[in-house]
Design an enzyme around this catalytic site. Structure first.
Site, mmCIF file in Angstrom:
data_model
loop_
_atom_site.group_PDB
_atom_site.id
_atom_site.type_symbol
_atom_site.label_atom_id
_atom_site.label_comp_id
_atom_site.label_asym_id
_atom_site.label_seq_id
_atom_site.Cartn_x
_atom_site.Cartn_y
_atom_site.Cartn_z
ATOM 1 C CG PHE A 128 -1.824 1.259 1.192
ATOM 2 C CD1 PHE A 128 -2.929 1.324 0.341
ATOM 3 C CD2 PHE A 128 -1.534 2.375 1.975
ATOM 4 C CE1 PHE A 128 -3.717 2.463 0.292
ATOM 5 C CE2 PHE A 128 -2.325 3.507 1.930
ATOM 6 C CZ PHE A 128 -3.424 3.557 1.087
ATOM 7 C CG ASP A 215 5.511 3.594 2.038
ATOM 8 O OD1 ASP A 215 5.500 4.150 3.155
ATOM 9 O OD2 ASP A 215 4.510 3.519 1.318
ATOM 10 C CE LYS A 244 -0.915 5.658 7.948
ATOM 11 N NZ LYS A 244 -0.535 5.001 6.700
HETATM 12 C C1 PLP Z 1 -0.844 5.332 5.280
HETATM 13 C C2 PLP Z 1 0.176 4.905 4.280
HETATM 14 C C3 PLP Z 1 0.368 5.603 3.078
HETATM 15 C C4 PLP Z 1 -0.501 6.766 2.655
HETATM 16 O O1 PLP Z 1 -0.444 7.827 3.523
HETATM 17 P P1 PLP Z 1 -1.536 9.018 3.406
HETATM 18 O O2 PLP Z 1 -1.069 10.011 4.403
HETATM 19 O O3 PLP Z 1 -2.864 8.417 3.736
HETATM 20 O O4 PLP Z 1 -1.484 9.515 2.014
HETATM 21 C C5 PLP Z 1 1.375 5.177 2.236
HETATM 22 N N1 PLP Z 1 2.148 4.125 2.552
HETATM 23 C C6 PLP Z 1 2.002 3.424 3.700
HETATM 24 C C7 PLP Z 1 2.908 2.277 4.005
HETATM 25 C C8 PLP Z 1 0.994 3.785 4.586
HETATM 26 O O5 PLP Z 1 0.813 3.072 5.707
#
Ligand code: PLP
Length: 391
Positions: A128, A215, A244
């Site tokens: 994701f 990420d 986050k």
């Molecule tokens: C939450 C998340 C995203 C997206 O972040 P947003 O602030 O909602 O755009 C991308 N990568 C990972 C691994 C995430 O947990």
């Protein structure tokens, strides 16, 4: 309930108006124990006194000026964050998806610099990376992509936790410029790769001169027991994204880079109106200070072990529990069936949890909880899971 919100979310029947530490208070004054932290955002819990004071102070001084001018607080945050992350340069934005957009743009610039006309990024199944067009195209989940075709080109999906699959993809495609993955898959179901996976991917990227993009949006900021999850294997990436927990709820995202990857963004190649504004930067700086002062990396490791041991003991030989896994305060309990209903069962007992990927209970408690609160979450989750499974 307002009729004027787009239907992107199916809201649970509760709304919170206040919080302290690991507790939230709803509109009728009831308290809930938070084992989700607003999806890995509020690592410092709610209304942390030092963060609250810093944000209030900053709001009274200066919130926004734009990136047309120097932003001293942003510069300070960049310096400090680079030191923690062993990175050289940072682009600040406002969310995870935006951080990943910047990373994807850097990968493409890198490819073009290597005379690849159409650079490709290797990404993984069940990953994701966000909801914008490029990040949803990178995401390894057809449900998230459905309806939004045509997708952005330039991604190849391979199985996660499989180095050979990446090597094979590289062998089959001369256009690959980067590999992008999560050190632990979050939305995909708290998928922890085998020890050595990240280090092996790091090596592979070195061998083929590819950028390793990690990420760390969910795994970063002490969540897994280290400041960043790559530190578990010393798999230092070329590009890393954060969001986050970086602002503990004040929106801020970041794309960090080192080496050649740090030099590719030039004036005019990328930008953000809000990115790294004084308020967000002050929040980020204060979060760094608190994480360091309270040694929350070590605390996350300790609490994670305590809770995982609790789950392993409490759910031992319970039929229907497939696996208990995680690192630090990022934990998943996989059942043999869809268990979305558990979220409402827990809510009824005033505990906030999440279910992801259909059958994985996801726990991301604040890093500031007490031992007793950790034990309480374990007891409640074990009880609810057994009740759900009829054991
Ligand atoms: C939450 C998340 C995203 C997206 O972040 P947003 O602030 O909602 O755009 C991308 N990568 C990972 C691994 C995430 O947990």
């Amino acid at each position: 309930m307002s009729d004027h919100l787009m239907a992107s979310y199916q809201y649970l029947p509760v709304g919170f108006v206040e919080g302290t530490g690991a507790y939230l208070t709803d509109q009728s004054g009831q308290h809930y124990l938070d084992a989700l932290s607003g999806i890995a955002v509020c690592g410092l819990g709610h209304a942390h006194p030092k963060l609250q004071a810093a944000i209030a102070d900053q709001a009274g001084k200066l919130i926004h000026t734009s990136n047309l001018y120097h932003i001293p607080l942003q510069e300070l945050l960049a310096d400090r964050l680079c030191a923690y992350a062993r990175m050289e340069k940072i682009f600040f934005c406002n969310s995870g998806a935006e951080g990943n957009e910047a990373a994807i743009k850097i990968a493409r610039l890198y490819g073009h610099q290597k005379d690849i006309a159409e650079p490709v990024i290797v990404v993984t199944h069940r990953s994701f990376h966000g909801r914008t067009m490029a990040t949803l195209s990178a995401t390894g989940n057809e449900k998230i992509q459905a309806g939004f075709e045509p997708l952005v080109q330039g991604f190849i999906h391979v199985p996660y936790n499989n180095v050979d699959a990446i090597e094979e993809a590289i062998g089959n495609n001369k256009n690959i410029a980067a590999v992008m993955l999560e050190p632990i898959q979050g939305e995909g179901g708290i998928v922890v790769p085998d020890p050595g996976y990240l280090a092996a991917v790091r090596k592979l990227c070195d061998k083929h001169a590819l950028l390793l993009i990690l990420d760390e949006i969910q795994t970063g900021m002490c969540r897994t027991g280290k400041w960043f999850a790559w530190q578990h294997e010393d798999a230092l990436p070329d590009v890393m994204t954060l969001a986050k927990a970086l602002g503990n709820g004040v929106p801020i995202g970041a794309c960090l880079a080192r080496g050649v990857a740090a030099e590719l963004i030039r004036p005019g190649s990328h930008g953000s109106t809000f990115g790294g504004n004084p308020l967000a930067a002050r929040a980020g700086l204060t979060v760094l200070e608190i994480l360091a002062e309270e040694k929350l990396d070590q605390r996350a490791e300790y609490l994670g072990n305590l809770m995982m041991n609790g789950f392993r003991a409490g759910l031992k030989e319970v039929d229907g529990v497939r696996s208990i896994r995680g690192k630090g305060m990022m934990m998943g309990i996989e059942l043999d069936r869809d268990c979305s209903e558990l979220v409402r069962m827990a809510l009824a007992e005033h505990l906030l949890i999440n279910v992801t990927s259909g059958n994985v209970i996801r726990l991301l408690p604040p890093l500031i909880i007490t031992d007793e609160q950790a034990h309480q979450i374990v007891r409640m989750v074990c009880r609810i899971v057994k009740q759900f499974l009829g054991r």
